[in-house]
Design a protein around this motif. Structure first.
Motif: not given
Ligand code: UFG
Length: 325
Positions: A78-82, A272-280
């Motif tokens: 997982l990109v984000g988890e890393s 759907e809901q809009m959220g923040q960008r995910r790191a990576g």
């Protein structure tokens, strides 16, 4: 051939094991069940519960089963988890991968296929990414896969290990019998289908301020059976030398397009809901797979996003809670 599949209880590993068995290969699955499911392992495969962090366990398995080839799926992915847990990725993926490679060399395994990733290319600027694109890993996860690609290059030169590195873009979809079940689930398509099935209230879109036509991230979704087929072809082709291939459909879909297609396939509203960008997360990742098409005659059998989501939806309906082991 006899193929030892690490991570054969996981999503892509179990489905590739299924395809290898269907093609007449023998399969030994080696998995620690930290992320995989015993029920995902085909009954025709031999089963070894073992951990790559224990070098002796993989050495013993290779010595006992004497595989002709190893396919290495067992990894954190997982990109984000890393981005949150870099040591998890750098240690587990690189150190455990090296344990496996050392056991392969010690056990005279001559063929190795690595599950690599589009994340090697970071945030690329080109519209489609071919194998010549600059390597600039986008996360500790991508870096861990690049370290293994480099190690394979050296082991090929110094120990004669033949290898294929298959750089997956976004694997999705299901076979008739096996599908995607992660705990917790973080991938877009299974999450969207959980909303369609009423198991979640809504899907959160991770940002709509990217430099893409609708502002949401674009990815190249490839059916897991087409990925599995690429492994079968690469295994045969190793006789003629090492292989490095980017694997995708060559067409990108935004997060909004995925959600919209899932609405059509399932007939459900999918709030759907809009959220923040995910790191990576890079804005756009789309593969050129011309090299594997030309060299191995690989052609995706399920290229349409509708087909990919439909197969995942059918599996989800038959297994609403995934694997229950
Ligand atoms: N996304 C959302 N909401 C969610 C989940 C995902 O908007 O709830 C978005 C992500 O931001 C991304 C897209 O949907 O833009 C796809 O996300 P996934 O988590 O499904 O997949 P990733 O692109 O992050 O990563 C996957 C694999 C990696 C691999 C990469 C290669 O998990 O191992 O594809 O492109 F490296």
């Amino acid at each position: 051939m006899k193929v030892l599949v690490t991570g054969g209880a996981g999503y892509i590993g179990s489905i590739t094991s299924e395809v290898l068995l269907n093609r007449g290969h023998d399969v030994v699955v080696f998995d620690n069940l930290s992320q995989g499911h015993r029920a995902a392992v085909p009954s025709a495969a031999e089963w070894v519960e073992g951990d790559l962090s224990a070098p002796q366990e993989i050495r013993d398995a290779i010595e006992h089963h004497r595989p002709d080839a190893v396919m290495h799926f067992a990894a954190r992915s997982l990109v984000g988890e890393s981005m949150d847990k870099p040591f998890f990725y750098l240690r587990d993926n690189v150190v455990n991968g090296l344990n496996l490679l050392e056991a392969c060399v010690a056990g005279s395994v001559e063929r190795f296929i690595l599950s690599s990733t589009a994340n090697l290319f970071g945030a690329p600027t080109s519209a489609v990414i071919d194998e010549q694109a600059p390597i600039a890993p986008g996360s500790p996860y991508g870096e861990s896969k690049w370290a293994l690609e480099r190690a394979l290059n050296w082991l090929s030169q110094t120990k004669g290990l033949r290898f294929a590195s298959l750089r997956y873009f976004n694997a999705a979809g299901a076979s008739e019998m096996r599908g995607e079940h992660h705990s917790p689930e973080t991938h877009l398509i299974p999450l969207v289908l959980q909303v369609a099935a009423g198991q979640r209230d809504h899907i959160t879109i991770f940002g709509d301020d990217y430099d893409t036509p609708d502002g949401t991230c674009i990815r190249d979704y490839i059916h897991v059976l087409d990925l599995a087929e690429a492994h079968v072809l690469a295994l045969q082709a190793l006789e003629q030398g090492n292989r490095v291939y980017n694997l995708g459909n060559g067409e990108g879909f935004s997060v909004r397009q995925v959600i919209e297609t899932a609405r059509v396939v399932t007939g459900e509203a999918i709030p759907e809901q809009m959220g923040q960008r995910r790191a990576g997360d890079p804005a756009r990742l789309v593969a050129s797979s011309d090299r594997i098409r030309q060299e191995l005659g690989w052609a995706p059998q399920y290229p349409a996003l509708e087909q990919i989501i439909d197969s995942a939806w059918r599996w989800h309906q038959h297994h609403p809670d995934g694997y229950t082991d």
